[in-house]
Enzyme design. Structure first.
Site, PDB file in Angstrom:
ATOM      1  N   ASN A 145     -37.525  14.971 106.593  1.00  0.00           N
ATOM      2  CA  ASN A 145     -36.619  15.292 105.489  1.00  0.00           C
ATOM      3  C   ASN A 145     -35.433  16.119 105.966  1.00  0.00           C
ATOM      4  O   ASN A 145     -34.283  15.885 105.567  1.00  0.00           O
ATOM      5  CB  ASN A 145     -37.366  16.055 104.392  1.00  0.00           C
ATOM      6  CG  ASN A 145     -37.957  15.135 103.343  1.00  0.00           C
ATOM      7  OD1 ASN A 145     -37.510  14.004 103.166  1.00  0.00           O
ATOM      8  ND2 ASN A 145     -38.960  15.615 102.627  1.00  0.00           N
ATOM      9  N   GLU A 196     -46.646  14.416 101.029  1.00  0.00           N
ATOM     10  CA  GLU A 196     -46.689  13.291 101.980  1.00  0.00           C
ATOM     11  C   GLU A 196     -48.112  12.888 102.323  1.00  0.00           C
ATOM     12  O   GLU A 196     -48.344  12.176 103.295  1.00  0.00           O
ATOM     13  CB  GLU A 196     -45.935  13.661 103.260  1.00  0.00           C
ATOM     14  CG  GLU A 196     -46.584  14.727 104.116  1.00  0.00           C
ATOM     15  CD  GLU A 196     -46.213  16.150 103.709  1.00  0.00           C
ATOM     16  OE1 GLU A 196     -46.405  17.051 104.541  1.00  0.00           O
ATOM     17  OE2 GLU A 196     -45.740  16.357 102.577  1.00  0.00           O
ATOM     18  N   ASP A 249     -37.824   9.925 100.551  1.00  0.00           N
ATOM     19  CA  ASP A 249     -38.440   9.190  99.448  1.00  0.00           C
ATOM     20  C   ASP A 249     -38.665   7.726  99.815  1.00  0.00           C
ATOM     21  O   ASP A 249     -39.717   7.147  99.526  1.00  0.00           O
ATOM     22  CB  ASP A 249     -37.565   9.272  98.191  1.00  0.00           C
ATOM     23  CG  ASP A 249     -37.598  10.642  97.538  1.00  0.00           C
ATOM     24  OD1 ASP A 249     -38.443  11.461  97.927  1.00  0.00           O
ATOM     25  OD2 ASP A 249     -36.761  10.891  96.643  1.00  0.00           O
ATOM     26  N   ASP A 290     -51.952  11.771 106.287  1.00  0.00           N
ATOM     27  CA  ASP A 290     -50.791  12.646 106.205  1.00  0.00           C
ATOM     28  C   ASP A 290     -49.690  12.077 107.102  1.00  0.00           C
ATOM     29  O   ASP A 290     -49.939  11.755 108.270  1.00  0.00           O
ATOM     30  CB  ASP A 290     -51.178  14.054 106.678  1.00  0.00           C
ATOM     31  CG  ASP A 290     -50.214  15.116 106.179  1.00  0.00           C
ATOM     32  OD1 ASP A 290     -50.064  15.245 104.963  1.00  0.00           O
ATOM     33  OD2 ASP A 290     -49.599  15.799 107.023  1.00  0.00           O
TER      34      ASP A 290
END
Length: 309
Positions: free
Chosen positions: A190, A226, A199, A182
């Site tokens: 973000n 993620e 991204d 993770d």
């Protein structure tokens, strides 16, 4: 004359054809016909054919019917029953001219049936046709099983690979290991840098994971959001943990700034590692649950680390 189990031609990677026939002369004839175009492998009975196919994953099998021990029909049935070899096309090449034999071959999953003595022009054309169909199917399958953002395998591919690797490792009594990874504090990333940067971060992390895997059967997949997974058949806990450490360092080496992270000032990951030798009383999901538990431990202990058990 005894033939070696495998006869691989040197040079660039070419389509692989497994020729199965108990008559040496027939194998050598086909080998001579195709040796300049394809990699040719050989087996002289059904047992060898099954073992060769599982080990080599050929692109096409030319299968005789009448052989000692396991005949061509039974070898075909077993190959089609195995998820690992089910997609390999089988052309029966036989002196049996009965329509019932031909019909049975198609019912068992064969893609074609050619009568001996073989017409070389017909055989060459049929082989080319079925190889082309196989490669088209492989291409469509790879697109359908690839994550569109990162280029690694998607969740569907992971689930399929987990099932097939679990069954094969159960038969061989070999361990299968799983890494659940993770990206640390990705929502904060973000929020701080924007979704386009997010991204790009996921693409670079996925590439770092993929490049850390060394064996063709090892699989890197995007598990969701993620979160990534690495499936490692025939790998014990020690080996999987070592690889997890390498992946952790490879992600750190990307040097992607992450000022909103509590772990480190650059993008890091937490990795959970689990390993099992499958048996009839456990399901593949058990391995996922154990790796997920270790991932929780890594996060609980401060993130940017590996937890294995």
């Amino acid at each position: 004359m005894d033939l070696p189990l495998m006869d691989k031609l040197p040079g660039a990677e070419r389509p692989r054809i497994l020729v199965v026939d108990d008559q040496t002369s027939n194998i050598l004839l086909i080998r001579e016909l195709f040796k300049n175009e394809y990699e040719i492998f050989m087996a002289q009975d059904g047992e060898q054919a099954i073992a060769q196919c599982q080990a080599l994953m050929p692109d096409l099998i030319l299968m005789d019917l009448v052989m000692p021990g396991i005949d061509g029909f039974e070898a075909c049935r077993r190959l089609k029953d195995n998820p690992l070899t089910r997609a390999v096309p089988i052309i029966f090449v036989s002196a049996q001219r009965e329509e019932a034999d031909e019909a049975r071959g198609f019912e068992l999953g064969g893609v074609d049936y050619i009568i001996k003595p073989v017409n070389h022009t017909i055989l060459r054309a049929r082989v080319r046709t079925h190889l082309a169909l196989k490669f088209q199917a492989d291409l469509l399958s790879s697109i359908a099983l690839q994550d569109g953002l990162t280029g690694v395998a998607n969740r569907r591919k992971f689930d399929e690979a987990l099932q097939s690797d679990w069954l094969q490792c159960a038969r061989q009594q070999q361990p299968v290991s799983l890494l659940m990874l993770d990206v640390d504090h990705f929502k904060r990333f973000n929020d701080r840098y924007g979704h386009q940067a997010g991204d790009d971060c996921l693409r670079r992390v996925a590439q770092a994971i993929r490049l850390s895997l060394r064996r063709p059967r090892d699989l890197a997949a995007r598990y969701g959001g993620e979160e990534f997974a690495c499936l490692l058949p025939e790998t014990d806990l020690e080996g999987a943990s070592s690889l997890a450490d390498e992946i952790l360092q490879a992600i750190r080496a990307l040097g992607i700034p992450h000022e909103a992270s509590d772990a480190e000032p650059t993008v890091t990951a937490s990795i959970g590692v689990a390993s099992m030798i499958p048996n009839g009383s456990t399901a593949p999901q058990t391995l996922v649950e154990r790796a997920d538990h270790q991932l929780y431990q890594a996060k609980h202990e401060g993130r940017a680390r590996v937890s294995a058990g």
